[in-house]
Design a protein around this motif. Structure first.
Motif, PDB file in Angstrom:
ATOM      1  N   GLY A   1      40.658 150.226  97.615  1.00  0.00           N
ATOM      2  CA  GLY A   1      40.805 150.435  99.051  1.00  0.00           C
ATOM      3  C   GLY A   1      39.728 151.369  99.560  1.00  0.00           C
ATOM      4  N   ILE A   2      39.233 151.083 100.754  1.00  0.00           N
ATOM      5  CA  ILE A   2      38.155 151.872 101.354  1.00  0.00           C
ATOM      6  C   ILE A   2      38.681 152.539 102.614  1.00  0.00           C
ATOM      7  N   GLY A   3      38.444 153.827 102.728  1.00  0.00           N
ATOM      8  CA  GLY A   3      38.842 154.572 103.907  1.00  0.00           C
ATOM      9  C   GLY A   3      37.633 154.947 104.744  1.00  0.00           C
ATOM     10  N   TRP A   4      37.322 154.098 105.721  1.00  0.00           N
ATOM     11  CA  TRP A   4      36.201 154.381 106.615  1.00  0.00           C
ATOM     12  C   TRP A   4      36.412 153.596 107.901  1.00  0.00           C
ATOM     13  N   SER A   5      36.698 154.312 108.984  1.00  0.00           N
ATOM     14  CA  SER A   5      37.023 153.663 110.257  1.00  0.00           C
ATOM     15  C   SER A   5      35.764 153.396 111.068  1.00  0.00           C
ATOM     16  N   GLY A   6      34.807 152.820 110.407  1.00  0.00           N
ATOM     17  CA  GLY A   6      33.541 152.443 111.014  1.00  0.00           C
ATOM     18  C   GLY A   6      32.970 151.273 110.248  1.00  0.00           C
ATOM     19  N   ASP A   7      31.658 151.262 110.076  1.00  0.00           N
ATOM     20  CA  ASP A   7      31.011 150.169 109.344  1.00  0.00           C
ATOM     21  C   ASP A   7      30.856 150.553 107.876  1.00  0.00           C
ATOM     22  N   TRP A   8      31.671 149.943 107.033  1.00  0.00           N
ATOM     23  CA  TRP A   8      31.624 150.167 105.596  1.00  0.00           C
ATOM     24  C   TRP A   8      30.928 148.987 104.935  1.00  0.00           C
ATOM     25  N   THR A   9      30.533 149.174 103.692  1.00  0.00           N
ATOM     26  CA  THR A   9      29.978 148.081 102.904  1.00  0.00           C
ATOM     27  C   THR A   9      30.536 148.167 101.494  1.00  0.00           C
ATOM     28  N   ALA A  10      30.809 147.009 100.901  1.00  0.00           N
ATOM     29  CA  ALA A  10      31.319 146.947  99.530  1.00  0.00           C
ATOM     30  C   ALA A  10      30.700 145.746  98.846  1.00  0.00           C
ATOM     31  N   SER A  11      30.025 145.974  97.730  1.00  0.00           N
ATOM     32  CA  SER A  11      29.405 144.875  96.987  1.00  0.00           C
ATOM     33  C   SER A  11      30.026 144.779  95.602  1.00  0.00           C
ATOM     34  N   PHE A  12      30.186 143.534  95.141  1.00  0.00           N
ATOM     35  CA  PHE A  12      30.813 143.258  93.858  1.00  0.00           C
ATOM     36  C   PHE A  12      29.958 142.246  93.101  1.00  0.00           C
ATOM     37  N   SER A  13      29.742 142.508  91.841  1.00  0.00           N
ATOM     38  CA  SER A  13      29.069 141.537  90.983  1.00  0.00           C
ATOM     39  C   SER A  13      29.599 141.717  89.565  1.00  0.00           C
ATOM     40  N   HIS A  14      29.349 140.729  88.714  1.00  0.00           N
ATOM     41  CA  HIS A  14      29.916 140.787  87.374  1.00  0.00           C
ATOM     42  C   HIS A  14      28.948 140.208  86.356  1.00  0.00           C
ATOM     43  N   THR A  15      28.725 140.979  85.293  1.00  0.00           N
ATOM     44  CA  THR A  15      28.039 140.471  84.104  1.00  0.00           C
ATOM     45  C   THR A  15      29.019 140.649  82.937  1.00  0.00           C
ATOM     46  N   ASP A  16      28.863 141.732  82.167  1.00  0.00           N
ATOM     47  CA  ASP A  16      29.864 142.024  81.146  1.00  0.00           C
ATOM     48  C   ASP A  16      31.041 142.792  81.741  1.00  0.00           C
ATOM     49  N   GLN A  17      30.769 143.586  82.750  1.00  0.00           N
ATOM     50  CA  GLN A  17      31.793 144.322  83.467  1.00  0.00           C
ATOM     51  C   GLN A  17      31.590 144.092  84.960  1.00  0.00           C
ATOM     52  N   THR A  18      32.501 144.620  85.743  1.00  0.00           N
ATOM     53  CA  THR A  18      32.420 144.427  87.189  1.00  0.00           C
ATOM     54  C   THR A  18      31.740 145.624  87.830  1.00  0.00           C
ATOM     55  N   LYS A  19      30.652 145.369  88.517  1.00  0.00           N
ATOM     56  CA  LYS A  19      29.876 146.409  89.188  1.00  0.00           C
ATOM     57  C   LYS A  19      30.329 146.496  90.636  1.00  0.00           C
TER      58      LYS A  19
END
Length: 827
Positions: A353-371
């Protein structure tokens, strides 16, 4: 030169040039929305803009050359610059106009489409001129190629990025979750160990910080060992603080807490310049730049609130190396996506969960683990002496097993924990509002007495917790409209001669409290507040103005924030208000960008950072000053839902789609919202202005319920039944939640289960076309225990073990547009 001219006029050169230039524009069109919104980088945007302009100029010049093959080479300079100029006028002008009417992601797609359309027009013209000169040119070949490139690139730009218009529709939105027993959903040693391992890796020392940023171009992690370190523990709050200080007195503080009851780690990073000079430039500030030990996960994410019948729909995609970057786009945190995510692998999962009442960004990628990377979408600049900024807060919980419902329910439990006494199941009725009710004749003190009398007559007054007074309770004489008088907060004494405090005292005689609407951040230029503050010396930073209309109250200015907190708190106390309803009917991003230039020396994202931090200080000041205050977080219907707001408030009006009285699917939309938002939040609320039948009212059931007061006069019996249903079910909604069927606009039968392994309820919605026998399998029960299953009306359906109810389910006969409630309890 003659030979060169012959080559340039050959069909193969024409085709090659068209493919090369259109290909360059197509590639730019695919990545343009991404670098402009989701992962903003100015130099990348400028590079794509230049590519568009240069290629378009060349295509236009080449078109001129095909029409005038005998022209001298230097004559092509003029059409090149004309073509580039015309393109830029269309490209930037179109985006500037679209920015007033559309979201940033759509604006970018419009710009990319303009580039591709200009490209297509030039290529078609080239082919037409070439064929007129020589029939051997392949008009019928090249035009389809270019059209294919145009359509393909546009579809890619729409579909492959989270801000593409087709991204959601190409994601999986129909989910059938696996049934599991209460024992499988229970907290295990493996759950505890997973969270402990994560905490020890990133929060038990200085060696591996969970966050990162660049200072003067150097990554913090690369130099962190050279910074001074210290730590402290707050025994009262269980907060650990880890401090890093560099030689120029820039201090970084990581605040982290582990909530053992929900196995959730939550943290925030603060940066403060304690030196005497400006710090080096800070960029790429991520509250989380780390890996989570989840292998080959499916990423579950939810749409935001955008006034649509599928608001908060749940989507999922397999996560690979390519990954996805999500973000808010207009300054309100949940307009495009909810800032909540569930990564579910085969043997382990994690919620974030992200707590930011504005413009947030979240990036997800996966190789051996999840980045995972989480931060404010755009922040770049120095810190002045004494100045500080913060990151979004982040909450992570890990869970063992491969059932995402375990993660969803863990997330819900942590939201409930964070709210504490600030949330309690409540029944509300709107007594007065500026919009929504067909009959507003009772929107005054006399109308309040009518509602109370009607509730007493119906026998449900004792079940009412709050009387809801929406926009329009204040004096609108100066503007004649509720929107134009926002900010003055002077009670309209024609409607309420004794003030709202007297109304509140009257209601309290019957055990009913008052909920009152405010909108402190939007300041119309017609309001007395705007006129007074804008004319007061020393208050120049209190308002962020715009040529387009309303001003934005600058919560990022400490004095302005304190003034507004005092103003609202005083009004709440004077009007005897127990539930503070805060609305926010504007997109603040353009105002923040303007304030960056005017107040913060052009430092990108600083106005937003100060504003969001001030917003939390404002709400905390209200909670501290007004005893037992509860807060409703509206923002044009559910457009500012995030972790920080959910620690302080509940969204009681979760979607403005319900304002569209002309729509015929408001009941189904309410079901959809309960289904999707309920995966993350144990409490939310909405109503249906057209509600009249039992099906309509049961579609509104949830932890909180609200109806327009009109229902007492045109649908009293249905409303009374609804209230009695709610009294029976209300405690279940904040417990575990199990969707028992998929829920999309395409479904004709939807079922949801709320409760615990000992007791709970199943709500079944038979929509149009759902007549016949339907079977539903319950979830989360204890396999070896015996349960009694009955309808809410008391008709016994089945006595069976939990294993039987989860394997074979319960079968009922349904009629179209009918809602059924099944209760189960352990014997």
């Amino acid at each position: 030169m003659k030979r060169l001219r012959e080559i340039c006029l050959s069909p193969w050169f024409l085709i090659a040039a068209q493919i090369l230039l259109t290909g360059a524009i197509a590639v730019g069109a695919v990545f343009y929305p991404y670098v402009s919104v989701a992962a903003y980088r100015l130099w990348k945007v400028v590079l794509i803009d230049l590519t568009f302009a240069i290629c378009s100029g060349m295509l236009f010049a080449f078109t001129y050359f095909q029409k005038h093959p005998d022209c001298k080479a230097w004559h092509l300079d003029f059409p090149f610059f004309v073509g580039a100029g015309v393109f830029c006028a269309l490209f930037f002008g179109g985006q500037a106009i679209a920015a007033h009417y559309a979201q940033p992601s759509l604006v970018c797609l419009i710009g990319a489409s303009v580039a591709l359309a200009f490209d297509l027009a030039c290529v078609v013209a080239q082919d037409v001129f070439a064929v007129r000169r020589d029939r051997k040119f392949f008009l019928l070949i090249t035009v389809p190629i270019v059209i294919g490139v145009y359509i393909g690139a546009t579809l890619l730009s729409l579909a492959t990025l989270p801000h593409g218009l087709a991204f959601k529709s190409l994601s999986k939105d129909r989910h059938a979750f696996a049934v599991a027993s209460a024992e499988e959903f229970a907290v295990t040693d493996a759950d505890k160990q997973a969270v402990t391992d994560f905490y020890k890796k990133y929060f038990d020392g200085f060696e591996t910080p969970v966050f990162d940023f660049s200072l003067g171009g150097d990554s913090f992690r690369s130099v962190a060992s050279q910074w001074a370190h210290r730590s402290e523990a707050d025994i009262d709050t269980n907060i650990d603080r880890w401090y890093y200080t560099n030689p120029s007195a820039l201090e970084v503080c990581l605040e982290v807490v582990l909530y053992e009851e929900t196995l959730t780690v939550e943290w925030t990073v603060y940066l403060e310049n304690k030196g005497m000079e400006n710090s080096l430039e800070i960029t790429d500030l991520y509250a989380m730049d780390a890996v989570i030990d989840v292998v080959s996960p499916t990423l579950y994410f939810s749409g935001g609130s955008n006034e649509a019948n599928d608001d908060f729909a749940l989507y999922s995609r397999s996560l690979g190396k390519k990954g996805y970057t999500f973000s808010a786009a207009s300054g309100r945190s949940s307009e495009t996506y909810l800032p909540f995510f569930n990564l579910c692998g085969k043997d382990r999962g994690a919620t974030l969960g992200i707590g930011w009442s504005g413009d947030w960004t979240a990036s997800f990628s996966h190789t051996d683990q999840t980045k995972v990377r989480v931060g404010q979408s755009a922040l770049c600049g120095y810190l002045a002496p004494g100045e500080s900024i913060r990151t979004p807060s982040v909450a992570v919980s890990l869970y063992a097993g491969g059932n995402p419902l375990k993660g969803f329910n863990r997330f819900r439990a942590d939201i409930k924990r964070g709210l504490g006494d600030r949330a309690k199941e409540s029944n509300m009725l709107m007594f007065a509002g500026a919009e929504g009710q067909d009959d507003t004749s009772r929107a005054d003190a006399a109308g309040t007495r009518e509602y109370v009398a009607a509730l007493r007559s119906a026998g449900v007054l004792d079940a009412l917790d709050y009387a809801w007074y929406d926009a329009g309770w204040y004096d609108t004489a100066g503007t004649g409209a509720w929107r134009g008088s926002v900010g003055d907060w002077v009670v309209d004494t024609q409607k309420y001669p004794g003030g709202l405090g007297a109304v509140g005292a009257y209601l309290e005689e019957y055990g009913v409290k008052t909920l009152l609407w405010y909108e402190p951040e939007r300041v119309p230029v017609t309001s007395n507040l705007f006129k007074t503050v804008s004319a007061t010396a020393g208050c120049e930073r209190w308002l962020i103005t715009s040529s387009c209309g309303d001003a934005l109250w600058n919560m990022g200015d400490a004095e302005a924030c304190a003034y507004m907190a005092d103003r609202i708190a005083t009004s709440l106390l004077e009007n005897d208000v127990f539930y503070y309803r805060q609305d926010f009917n504007m997109d603040p991003k353009p105002y923040w960008e303007k304030a960056d230039k005017e107040f913060y020396d052009g430092r990108t994202g600083f106005a937003e950072n100060m504003y969001v931090t001030g917003e939390y200080a404002f709400l905390d000041a209200l909670l501290n000053r007004v005893p037992d205050l509860k807060i409703d977080n509206c923002a044009s219907g559910g457009r500012r839902i995030d972790l920080e707001m959910c620690r302080r408030a509940v969204p009681l009006w979760r979607s403005d789609y319900q304002c569209k009285k002309e729509e015929t699917d408001l009941s189904e939309a309410a079901q959809y919202q309960t289904y999707g938002l309920g995966l993350w939040l144990p409490y939310s609320c909405i109503t249906n202005p057209n509600a009249s039948s039992e099906y309509d009212f049961r579609s509104l059931l949830g932890g909180y319920v609200m109806c327009y007061g009109d229902v007492l006069f045109y649908a009293k019996d249905s409303y009374v039944g609804f209230v009695r249903d709610y009294q029976t079910l209300k405690t279940y909604f904040a417990q575990n939640y199990y969707p028992l069927t998929p829920c999309t606009p395409r479904e004709n039968f939807v079922a949801m289960q709320f409760g615990e392994e000992t007791a709970g309820a199943v709500i079944l919605y038979a929509r149009d076309g759902a007549k016949g026998k339907k079977n539903v399998k319950l979830n989360g029960l204890s396999e070896n225990k015996t349960y009694s299953v009955r309808t809410i009306e008391g008709v016994a359906l089945k006595n069976a073990t939990g294993a039987d109810l989860m394997r074979n389910g319960v079968t009922i006969s349904t009629e179209e547009r009918t809602a059924y409630i099944i209760l189960y309890s352990e014997e």
